[in-house]
Design a protein around this motif. Structure first.
Motif, PDB file in Angstrom:
ATOM      1  N   GLU A 291       0.808  -1.217   0.000  1.00 21.62           N
ATOM      2  CA  GLU A 291       0.000   0.000   0.000  1.00 21.62           C
ATOM      3  C   GLU A 291       0.844   1.272   0.000  1.00 21.62           C
ATOM      4  OE1 GLU A 291      -2.539  -3.149   2.084  1.00 21.62           O
ATOM      5  OE2 GLU A 291      -0.429  -2.551   1.996  1.00 21.62           O
ATOM      6  N   GLN A 292       2.045   1.207   0.564  1.00 20.71           N
ATOM      7  CA  GLN A 292       2.893   2.400   0.634  1.00 20.71           C
ATOM      8  C   GLN A 292       3.321   2.877  -0.752  1.00 20.71           C
ATOM      9  OE1 GLN A 292       6.133   1.470   3.278  1.00 20.71           O
ATOM     10  NE2 GLN A 292       4.869   1.716   5.113  1.00 20.71           N
ATOM     11  N   ASN A 293       3.254   1.993  -1.736  1.00 18.32           N
ATOM     12  CA  ASN A 293       3.641   2.353  -3.099  1.00 18.32           C
ATOM     13  C   ASN A 293       2.441   2.694  -3.978  1.00 18.32           C
ATOM     14  OD1 ASN A 293       6.358   1.835  -2.482  1.00 18.32           O
ATOM     15  ND2 ASN A 293       6.127  -0.353  -2.980  1.00 18.32           N
ATOM     16  N   ARG A 294       1.285   2.858  -3.353  1.00 14.67           N
ATOM     17  CA  ARG A 294       0.046   3.094  -4.114  1.00 14.67           C
ATOM     18  C   ARG A 294      -0.671   4.347  -3.614  1.00 14.67           C
ATOM     19  NH1 ARG A 294      -1.413  -1.000  -7.815  1.00 14.67           N
ATOM     20  NH2 ARG A 294       0.279  -2.529  -7.814  1.00 14.67           N
ATOM     21  N   GLN A 295      -1.701   4.721  -4.365  1.00 18.87           N
ATOM     22  CA  GLN A 295      -2.592   5.783  -3.911  1.00 18.87           C
ATOM     23  C   GLN A 295      -4.011   5.243  -3.837  1.00 18.87           C
ATOM     24  OE1 GLN A 295      -2.110   8.893  -6.878  1.00 18.87           O
ATOM     25  NE2 GLN A 295      -3.962   8.253  -7.949  1.00 18.87           N
ATOM     26  N   TRP A 296      -4.796   5.767  -2.901  1.00 16.30           N
ATOM     27  CA  TRP A 296      -6.148   5.276  -2.633  1.00 16.30           C
ATOM     28  C   TRP A 296      -7.167   6.039  -3.469  1.00 16.30           C
ATOM     29  CZ3 TRP A 296      -8.479   1.330  -0.226  1.00 16.30           C
ATOM     30  CH2 TRP A 296      -9.817   1.451   0.119  1.00 16.30           C
ATOM     31  N   LYS A 297      -8.164   5.299  -3.981  1.00 10.65           N
ATOM     32  CA  LYS A 297      -9.245   5.938  -4.726  1.00 10.65           C
ATOM     33  C   LYS A 297     -10.530   5.164  -4.505  1.00 10.65           C
ATOM     34  CE  LYS A 297     -10.725   7.364  -9.356  1.00 10.65           C
ATOM     35  NZ  LYS A 297     -10.394   7.383 -10.808  1.00 10.65           N
ATOM     36  N   TRP A 298     -11.631   5.902  -4.328  1.00 13.85           N
ATOM     37  CA  TRP A 298     -12.934   5.260  -4.223  1.00 13.85           C
ATOM     38  C   TRP A 298     -13.428   4.871  -5.611  1.00 13.85           C
ATOM     39  CZ3 TRP A 298     -14.747   3.388   0.076  1.00 13.85           C
ATOM     40  CH2 TRP A 298     -14.350   3.946   1.297  1.00 13.85           C
ATOM     41  N   GLY A 299     -14.034   3.664  -5.734  1.00 19.21           N
ATOM     42  CA  GLY A 299     -14.499   3.169  -7.024  1.00 19.21           C
ATOM     43  C   GLY A 299     -15.979   3.399  -7.225  1.00 19.21           C
ATOM     44  N   GLN A 300     -16.470   3.038  -8.436  1.00 21.22           N
ATOM     45  CA  GLN A 300     -17.865   3.311  -8.802  1.00 21.22           C
ATOM     46  C   GLN A 300     -18.852   2.403  -8.079  1.00 21.22           C
ATOM     47  OE1 GLN A 300     -19.190   2.048 -12.750  1.00 21.22           O
ATOM     48  NE2 GLN A 300     -17.216   1.074 -13.125  1.00 21.22           N
ATOM     49  N   PHE A 301     -18.387   1.293  -7.484  1.00 19.83           N
ATOM     50  CA  PHE A 301     -19.309   0.364  -6.846  1.00 19.83           C
ATOM     51  C   PHE A 301     -19.279   0.487  -5.322  1.00 19.83           C
ATOM     52  CE2 PHE A 301     -18.261  -1.741 -10.940  1.00 19.83           C
ATOM     53  CZ  PHE A 301     -19.519  -1.657 -11.498  1.00 19.83           C
ATOM     54  N   GLY A 302     -18.754   1.613  -4.819  1.00 17.68           N
ATOM     55  CA  GLY A 302     -18.866   1.883  -3.401  1.00 17.68           C
ATOM     56  C   GLY A 302     -17.731   1.362  -2.547  1.00 17.68           C
ATOM     57  N   TYR A 303     -16.686   0.811  -3.147  1.00 15.56           N
ATOM     58  CA  TYR A 303     -15.532   0.395  -2.356  1.00 15.56           C
ATOM     59  C   TYR A 303     -14.264   0.997  -2.964  1.00 15.56           C
ATOM     60  CZ  TYR A 303     -15.355  -3.242  -5.996  1.00 15.56           C
ATOM     61  OH  TYR A 303     -15.337  -3.914  -7.196  1.00 15.56           O
ATOM     62  N   GLY A 304     -13.254   1.176  -2.132  1.00 14.49           N
ATOM     63  CA  GLY A 304     -12.024   1.805  -2.577  1.00 14.49           C
ATOM     64  C   GLY A 304     -10.997   0.802  -3.045  1.00 14.49           C
ATOM     65  N   LYS A 305      -9.974   1.312  -3.719  1.00 11.91           N
ATOM     66  CA  LYS A 305      -8.916   0.448  -4.234  1.00 11.91           C
ATOM     67  C   LYS A 305      -7.599   1.213  -4.247  1.00 11.91           C
ATOM     68  CE  LYS A 305     -11.513   0.197  -7.803  1.00 11.91           C
ATOM     69  NZ  LYS A 305     -12.156  -0.180  -9.077  1.00 11.91           N
ATOM     70  N   TYR A 306      -6.524   0.439  -4.284  1.00 12.37           N
ATOM     71  CA  TYR A 306      -5.185   1.008  -4.351  1.00 12.37           C
ATOM     72  C   TYR A 306      -4.699   0.991  -5.804  1.00 12.37           C
ATOM     73  CZ  TYR A 306      -4.840   0.892   0.732  1.00 12.37           C
ATOM     74  OH  TYR A 306      -5.030   1.108   2.079  1.00 12.37           O
ATOM     75  N   LEU A 307      -4.341   2.171  -6.311  1.00 10.73           N
ATOM     76  CA  LEU A 307      -3.881   2.326  -7.685  1.00 10.73           C
ATOM     77  C   LEU A 307      -2.413   2.724  -7.693  1.00 10.73           C
ATOM     78  CD1 LEU A 307      -6.806   4.572  -9.014  1.00 10.73           C
ATOM     79  CD2 LEU A 307      -6.746   2.075  -8.881  1.00 10.73           C
ATOM     80  N   TYR A 308      -1.805   2.641  -8.872  1.00 13.49           N
ATOM     81  CA  TYR A 308      -0.464   3.192  -9.018  1.00 13.49           C
ATOM     82  C   TYR A 308      -0.528   4.709  -8.825  1.00 13.49           C
ATOM     83  CZ  TYR A 308       1.668  -1.091 -10.891  1.00 13.49           C
ATOM     84  OH  TYR A 308       2.177  -2.351 -11.043  1.00 13.49           O
TER      85      TYR A 308
END
Length: 337
Positions: A291-308
């Protein structure tokens, strides 16, 4: 070929359900009844990993009851619910989040009712075209010999004026679709990746060579052709790996001109739930999930994910937006996420 099959009682009211019960019985595959897919039992396994692998070899035959379709941006306007789940073992798969404890494969026998609902969406949106994706919750090609759903849908949308159909697969069992009356209204796409990603993270699916051979057959049959490159990963030597993948694809398509050629680009991402499940069922995985190498974003289905992070994404984007046109000048890059 499933190890066990469950039937919902209402599935046997449909010709396809009754036929499938006879075919599985003739093959000696154990058959069980269940009032609902949520009550499937008798899947063996003393650990989460054992039960997960057994569930992947379990088929549930049921009826799709929900009338509304989910939106499916950016791949299509709506997800067409034909199949849920996949027997493949792609360690990074987003279905690890959406299916969680129920990774078994479900076939819906009321395909004509599903298509009738799709027609109402088409009618409502006309004269604007409405695009449906048949692979949002599954890889439908792997069960096509049982369900026949893809061929039914292909020939249905061929008769529509404002409806289009598309699906993506990691399998090569497309021969039964090549002579379908598609009239150019179905786009068949193949999910591809570099040798490094396929070797380390994709199991129980067709090799890249087999996928590319199938893609050539699809193009020769006159279908619009597409490729989903994903999940795109940053690793040591990724530029060379993806350049080779594009070169192999160009060589395989040499001498033919698809009626349409599209690319969709999806970078690797993961949710906290997916990471937990992945580490439980694939404990030796080497997926980049720090997770330290990613950025957090909320998705269209109501849950978040870690992206580059943005700089990594821009580097990947620049690479593919330069290399794809160099190999395929006629292609359209639909999006990158």
């Amino acid at each position: 070929m499933p190890d066990r099959v469950y039937f919902e009682p209402d599935a046997l009211k449909y010709e396809l359900g009754e036929r499938l019960r006879g075919e599985f019985a003739a093959r000696g595959i154990p058959i069980f009844m269940t009032t609902s897919h949520n009550r499937v039992t008798k899947i063996p396994g003393d650990t989460r990993r054992e039960a997960f692998f057994a569930a992947k070899r379990t088929l549930v035959i049921g009826v799709r009851r929900s009338k509304d379709f989910q939106t499916s941006k950016p791949s299509a306007d709506y997800a067409l619910p034909l199949v849920t789940g996949c027997p493949g073992h792609c360690q990074y798969c987003y279905l690890n989040t959406s299916l969680g404890n129920k990774p078994y494969v479900r076939i819906y026998v009321n395909v004509n009712e599903i298509l009738a609902r799709a027609d109402r969406y088409i009618e409502k949106n006309a004269p604007k075209e409405t695009v449906f994706d048949g692979s949002c919750t599954s890889d439908p090609v792997v069960v096509e010999p049982w369900s026949g759903a893809l061929r039914t849908c292909i020939e249905h949308f061929a008769q529509t004026r404002y409806g289009r159909f598309r699906f993506v697969t990691k399998y090569d069992a497309v021969d039964g679709l090549l002579d379908a009356d598609h009239r150019g209204r179905t786009e068949i796409r193949f999910s591809i990746n570099s040798e490094y990603v396929i070797k380390n993270f994709e199991k129980a699916v067709a090799s890249l060579e087999r996928r590319l051979n199938a893609a050539r057959k699809v193009a020769e049959a006159g279908y619009p052709l597409g490729f989903l490159i994903g999940p795109i990963m940053e690793y040591e030597g990724w530029q060379a790996g993806y350049t080779k993948m594009l070169n192999d694809l160009a060589e395989r398509l040499s001498g033919i001109s698809p009626t349409s050629l599209t690319f969709e680009l999806v970078t690797h991402r993961f949710t906290p739930k997916a990471k937990r499940i992945i580490n439980e069922v694939y404990p030796q995985n080497r997926l980049p999930m720090d997770e330290q190498n990613r950025q957090w974003k909320w998705g269209q289905f109501g849950y978040g994910k870690y992206l580059y992070p943005k700089d990594t994404f821009e580097e990947l984007r620049d690479f593919f937006y330069r290399r794809i046109p160099a190999f395929f000048p006629q292609a359209h890059i639909l999006y990158m996420v």
